[in-house]
Enzyme design. Structure first.
Site, PDB file in Angstrom:
ATOM      1  N   LYS A   1     -12.139  11.762  -0.901  1.00  0.00           N
ATOM      2  CA  LYS A   1     -13.053  11.265  -1.589  1.00  0.00           C
ATOM      3  C   LYS A   1     -14.444  12.057  -1.716  1.00  0.00           C
ATOM      4  CE  LYS A   1      -9.945   8.154  -1.672  1.00  0.00           C
ATOM      5  NZ  LYS A   1      -8.752   7.930  -2.709  1.00  0.00           N
TER       6      LYS A   1
ATOM      7  N   HIS B   1      -7.640  10.302  -8.984  1.00  0.00           N
ATOM      8  CA  HIS B   1      -7.758   9.959  -8.053  1.00  0.00           C
ATOM      9  C   HIS B   1      -6.011   9.592  -8.419  1.00  0.00           C
ATOM     10  CE1 HIS B   1      -8.371   5.985  -5.850  1.00  0.00           C
ATOM     11  NE2 HIS B   1      -8.029   6.657  -5.455  1.00  0.00           N
TER      12      HIS B   1
ATOM     13  N   CYS C   1      -3.489   0.020  -5.010  1.00  0.00           N
ATOM     14  CA  CYS C   1      -2.774  -0.175  -6.580  1.00  0.00           C
ATOM     15  C   CYS C   1      -1.498   0.092  -6.646  1.00  0.00           C
ATOM     16  CB  CYS C   1      -3.293  -0.181  -7.336  1.00  0.00           C
ATOM     17  SG  CYS C   1      -5.138  -1.599  -7.208  1.00  0.00           S
TER      18      CYS C   1
HETATM   19  P1  GTP Z   1      -5.415   3.809  -2.124  1.00  0.00           P
HETATM   20  O1  GTP Z   1      -4.690   4.781  -0.879  1.00  0.00           O
HETATM   21  O2  GTP Z   1      -6.093   2.933  -1.297  1.00  0.00           O
HETATM   22  O3  GTP Z   1      -5.470   4.544  -3.062  1.00  0.00           O
HETATM   23  O4  GTP Z   1      -3.970   3.342  -2.813  1.00  0.00           O
HETATM   24  P2  GTP Z   1      -2.838   3.367  -3.314  1.00  0.00           P
HETATM   25  O5  GTP Z   1      -2.685   3.324  -4.509  1.00  0.00           O
HETATM   26  O6  GTP Z   1      -1.691   3.959  -2.651  1.00  0.00           O
HETATM   27  O7  GTP Z   1      -2.038   1.764  -2.685  1.00  0.00           O
HETATM   28  P3  GTP Z   1      -0.633   2.113  -2.126  1.00  0.00           P
HETATM   29  O8  GTP Z   1       0.490   2.489  -3.008  1.00  0.00           O
HETATM   30  O9  GTP Z   1      -0.785   2.473  -0.818  1.00  0.00           O
HETATM   31  O10 GTP Z   1      -0.561   0.212  -2.313  1.00  0.00           O
HETATM   32  C1  GTP Z   1      -1.266  -0.760  -1.933  1.00  0.00           C
HETATM   33  C2  GTP Z   1      -0.696  -2.395  -1.467  1.00  0.00           C
HETATM   34  O11 GTP Z   1      -0.137  -2.616  -3.565  1.00  0.00           O
HETATM   35  C3  GTP Z   1       0.374  -2.417  -0.640  1.00  0.00           C
HETATM   36  O12 GTP Z   1      -0.267  -3.494   0.031  1.00  0.00           O
HETATM   37  C4  GTP Z   1       1.414  -2.598  -1.092  1.00  0.00           C
HETATM   38  O13 GTP Z   1       2.422  -3.037  -1.143  1.00  0.00           O
HETATM   39  C5  GTP Z   1       1.272  -2.981  -2.616  1.00  0.00           C
HETATM   40  N1  GTP Z   1       2.056  -2.740  -3.662  1.00  0.00           N
HETATM   41  C6  GTP Z   1       1.782  -1.097  -4.429  1.00  0.00           C
HETATM   42  N2  GTP Z   1       3.446  -1.712  -5.520  1.00  0.00           N
HETATM   43  C7  GTP Z   1       3.496  -2.554  -5.193  1.00  0.00           C
HETATM   44  C8  GTP Z   1       4.364  -2.555  -6.816  1.00  0.00           C
HETATM   45  O14 GTP Z   1       4.810  -2.271  -7.480  1.00  0.00           O
HETATM   46  N3  GTP Z   1       3.885  -3.986  -7.133  1.00  0.00           N
HETATM   47  C9  GTP Z   1       3.694  -4.714  -6.359  1.00  0.00           C
HETATM   48  N4  GTP Z   1       3.316  -6.284  -6.271  1.00  0.00           N
HETATM   49  N5  GTP Z   1       2.907  -4.150  -4.911  1.00  0.00           N
HETATM   50  C10 GTP Z   1       2.836  -3.136  -5.117  1.00  0.00           C
HETATM   51  C1  SPV Z   2      -9.448   4.830  -1.211  1.00  0.00           C
HETATM   52  O1  SPV Z   2     -10.278   3.933  -0.885  1.00  0.00           O
HETATM   53  O2  SPV Z   2      -8.586   4.818  -2.635  1.00  0.00           O
HETATM   54  C2  SPV Z   2      -8.175   5.505  -0.210  1.00  0.00           C
HETATM   55  C3  SPV Z   2      -8.844   5.767   1.030  1.00  0.00           C
HETATM   56  O3  SPV Z   2      -7.241   6.786  -0.571  1.00  0.00           O
HETATM   57  S1  SPV Z   2     -10.117   5.897   1.560  1.00  0.00           S
HETATM   58  O4  SPV Z   2      -9.884   7.366   1.483  1.00  0.00           O
HETATM   59  O5  SPV Z   2     -10.415   5.261   2.718  1.00  0.00           O
HETATM   60  O6  SPV Z   2     -11.069   6.119   0.361  1.00  0.00           O
HETATM   61 MN    MN Z   3      -7.156   6.875  -2.352  1.00  0.00          MN
END
Ligand code: GTP
Ligand code: SPV
Ligand code: MN
Length: 601
Positions: free
Chosen positions: A226, A246, A270
């Site tokens: 980040k 992002h 998300c």
């Molecule tokens: P960062 O690494 O924090 O940037 O997150 P990210 O955007 O990569 O999120 P990630 O795909 O890890 O999802 C985070 C949470 O959202 C998990 O608990 C997933 O199970 C849930 N999630 C992801 N996709 C969906 C979806 O399509 N529907 C629902 N209901 N939940 C979802």
């Molecule tokens: C986020 O928070 O969007 C992440 C995890 O991808 S961290 O690298 O801890 O910021």
């Molecule tokens: Mn992230």
């Protein structure tokens, strides 16, 4: 001890390392080479210090569990600073302290802070080593956990120093956990970090420098991610005419073998990792992963925007990851993975809420290291895995192509229980920038200091990651759209998180999101069936079919224009969101807001 045995002649680097050594007073300095031996040694140090537990090697070879301090489980947004020369350059959405004042405070904290520890010097590349778009950083840290994680998340090693040469430029990234050891003292099973109010995650954008202190977790400590690839890189991208975002990057192939690459910005936790690794439920379609968190995008000679994933691994959210929701992630984390703040089962394997099965018989140890009482969660909501991207069965063959992949579509989204439909398409680039600027989402556990569940505006999913004034950032996006000869991606807004009044998900999400990707693909190809609405193009009736369990009424609800909801949305943007940016909010975005309101009237 001056930097003897240093594997570089880069005098800037040598001087910096010596300056930091003198300030932080470590017992010794170690230059990292990125080797497997070095990784193993870091893990062994952590195991010996009682900070890591080896998982059953028969089930999960070369996998380790770490438990962090309960005060150190996520990014700390209110301890994160953009210390540009003026407060106005940081803007209303970033914390600002005068850079000299901040440095003076932090020098006080850094003084002697590595006593009793080893200072590691980690040369790393964001992007393929030697590629013209890659950026070199050097992280100094006193945490073996950080060294091991950096091995996976970035490209570490001697090759980076070769590319750096005697006079190459790098981003200095200084990190300390902020817990010096007295003579004879050891960590003894206690995750080292400093109290919340002496944690600082500081960025000096004009100097392209990062100083982090007091946290050992994730984005606070793995400074390539980040801090460098988003906050510092976004300021650089503004100056040089490109984009540091992002965003996940995925490769979408239709049954005829035609390909479109899609980038998508959703706020933390998300759904980026999940969408990037999606297994389509629509027959004949394929999704492959290029990146799951960060995209750097530049125009190619053909006028298209080309994206690279500057990372080398995934630092993914564990809870909710199962063989059903994300089988590719489950396969990625079968070996060579660091798990942080998940639960430990009696058979020395990992477990978390939403993993898709009950823990085996016997004691479950929760993320705090206590026997799980089955009342509170066993895994922290922001528990994460660190795994090599190359282990993902769905990794796209192009994922390390230094030229990047041409982006056809950009998606914006967030967790919105109401108003925002499943999908709608921007009418133009400018309208797309408007949609990016108003992204809102229910807050998740990815940030320590925010109230989870409340909706906040998170423009472009960059609110915590933009290294300069967000009004200028919007203007930069608008300028990108005016690049002569540009063949711009189409922009869409999606929302997988609609709920009924009684809290039921309206849309199953995960693999079923491929239905939306298919429509996006067809819109890019000009074969999509769409209807024009006041908010933008939406799927024509029948263009997007409902998955099992989604009734015709549910689908209609997901794809309707909620006029009252949008009126509230417009009022909120007009009264609370846009005014924050003052004169720096581009007039074109006010025009888009007025236009939307007029079309909805
Ligand atoms: P960062 O690494 O924090 O940037 O997150 P990210 O955007 O990569 O999120 P990630 O795909 O890890 O999802 C985070 C949470 O959202 C998990 O608990 C997933 O199970 C849930 N999630 C992801 N996709 C969906 C979806 O399509 N529907 C629902 N209901 N939940 C979802
Ligand atoms: C986020 O928070 O969007 C992440 C995890 O991808 S961290 O690298 O801890 O910021
Ligand atoms: Mn992230």
């Amino acid at each position: 001890m001056p930097a003897t045995n240093a594997p570089t002649t880069n005098s800037q680097l040598l001087n910096w390392v010596e300056e930091i050594r003198a300030m932080t007073a470590p017992d010794r300095v170690q230059w990292c080479d990125g080797s497997a031996d070095e990784y193993a040694a870091m893990i062994q140090l952590a195991v010996d210090a009682g900070l890591a537990i080896q998982l059953d090697p028969a089930k999960r070879p070369n996998c380790y569990l770490f438990r962090s301090d309960p005060s150190d489980v996520a990014r700390v947004e209110n301890r994160t600073y953009i210390a540009s020369r003026t407060a106005d350059d940081a803007g209303p959405t970033n914390n600002w302290i005068d850079p000299e004042a901040l440095k003076s405070t932090m020098r006080g904290l850094y003084k002697g802070c590595m006593a009793g520890r080893t200072m590691y010097v980690i040369p790393f590349s964001m992007g393929p080593v030697g590629s013209p778009i890659a950026k070199i950083g050097v992280e100094i840290t006193d945490s073996p956990y950080v060294v091991a994680n950096m091995h996976t998340m970035t490209r570490v090693g001697s090759k980076v120093l070769e590319v750096l040469g005697a006079d190459g430029a790098f981003v200095p990234c200084l990190h300390s956990v902020g817990k010096p050891l007295a003579p004879g003292e050891a960590d003894n099973g206690v995750w080292p970090c400093a109290p919340l109010d002496s944690k600082y995650i500081s960025h000096f954008p004009e100097e392209r420098t990062i100083w982090a202190y007091g946290s050992g977790y994730g984005g606070n400590a793995l400074l390539g991610k980040k801090c460098l690839a988003l906050r510092i890189a976004s300021a650089q991208a503004r100056d040089e005419g490109w984009l540091a975002e992002h965003m996940l990057i995925l490769k979408l192939t239709n049954p005829q073998g035609r390909v479109h690459f899609v980038a998508a910005a959703f706020p933390s936790a998300c759904g980026k990792t999940n969408l990037a690794m999606l297994v389509p439920t629509v027959p004949g379609w394929t999704v492959q992963t290029v990146g799951d968190d960060i995209a750097w995008m530049k125009f190619g000679a053909d006028g298209r925007l080309y994206a690279i994933n500057p990372e080398h691994g995934f630092f993914g959210v564990a809870p909710g990851t199962s063989s059903k929701s994300n089988p590719n992630a489950m396969k990625t984390i079968e070996r060579n993975t660091i798990f942080t703040n998940v639960a430990l089962t009696a058979d020395r394997d990992i477990w978390w809420e939403g993993i898709g099965y009950d823990p085996p018989a016997g004691e479950v140890v929760d993320w705090k290291g206590k026997s799980w009482d089955r009342k509170e969660v066993a895994a922290h909501a922001n528990a994460r895995f660190t795994a090599p991207a190359s282990q993902c069965p769905a990794i796209a063959p192009e994922w390390e192509d230094p030229a990047g992949v041409p982006i056809s579509a950009i998606l914006f989204g967030g967790r919105r229980p109401g108003t925002i439909p499943l999908v709608h398409q921007a009418r133009s680039w400018q309208h797309g920038v408007f949609l990016g600027s108003i992204v809102g989402s229910e807050v998740t556990a990815a940030a320590l200091d925010l109230q989870a569940g409340t909706v906040r505006r998170d423009p472009f999913a960059m609110l915590p990651f933009c290294g300069y004034h967000m009004g200028d950032y919007f203007a930069h996006w608008l300028r990108i759209g005016e690049t002569p000869g540009a063949k711009l991606p189409k922009i869409f807004m999606v929302n997988w998180f609609r709920k009924t009044a009684d809290g039921r998900w309206l849309w199953p999400g995960y693999g079923e999101n491929s239905r939306v990707l298919k429509w996006v693909f067809e819109q890019c190809d000009g074969t999509g069936q769409a209807v024009q609405t006041p908010i933008g193009n939406m799927p024509a009736p029948g263009a997007l079919d409902a998955p099992a369990g989604v009734s015709a009424d549910d689908l209609a609800e997901l794809l309707k224009v909620d006029r009252e909801g949008w009126q509230r949305e417009i009022a909120d943007v007009r009264e609370k969101h846009y005014p924050k940016f003052g004169a720096k909010l581009p007039k074109a975005l006010w025009d888009e807001l007025d236009g939307l309101q007029a079309r909805l009237a």
